[in-house]
Design a protein around this motif. Structure first.
Motif: not given
Ligand SMILES: [Zn+2]
Length: 140
Positions: A26, A29, A40, A43, A45
């Motif tokens: 990612c 993060c 991800c 998080c 993303s």
């Molecule tokens: Zn992430």
């Protein structure tokens, strides 16, 4: 236009055929997602990049299958492994089922053992559309 799927399931399994464990790093993060997902796992993303993982990890838990589903041979071990890079994945464990049953009396001796990922090809059964490729872990 940004490619949505940076790592497809096909890419993942093609890598696994060569004993390469592929995941997603990612860019938000820094965490690793494996097996591949569109986002991800930490998080959410979508800003991900493909990365090759070490294949090293440790056994979090396992189960010995005495009564297998139809089409499977008994006495195989399924394990959940936390990879050194962070994510957890499930696979088969290449380990003598007798040791788990007799020597260790199904103790938790395997928990925490270091393992390395490879792969195994399982034959087709009536529930699958063909052979199945799954991670196979060996105790190192
Ligand atoms: Zn992430």
């Amino acid at each position: 236009m940004k490619e949505y799927y940076v790592l497809t399931a096909k890419d993942f399994y093609d890598g696994l055929k060569e004993d390469k464990l592929l995941g997603l790093r990612c860019k938000e993060c820094g965490q690793i997602t494996c097996p591949p997902l569109p986002t991800c796992q930490w998080c959410g993303s979508k800003d991900l990049e493909k990365t090759e993982l070490s294949g090293n990890g440790e056994i979090l838990t396992f189960t010995l299958t005495d009564v297998p589903p139809e089409g499977f041979e008994p006495h195989y071990i399924v394990c959940l492994v936390r990879l050194d890079e962070g994510p957890t994945i499930m696979g088969r464990l290449d380990y003598d089922a007798e040791k788990v049953t007799v020597k260790y009396e199904r103790s938790q001796e395997l928990i925490g053992k270091k393992v390395k990922a490879g792969h195994i090809v399982l034959p087709a059964d009536k529930y699958s559309m063909g052979e199945k490729l799954v991670p196979l872990f060996k105790v190192v």
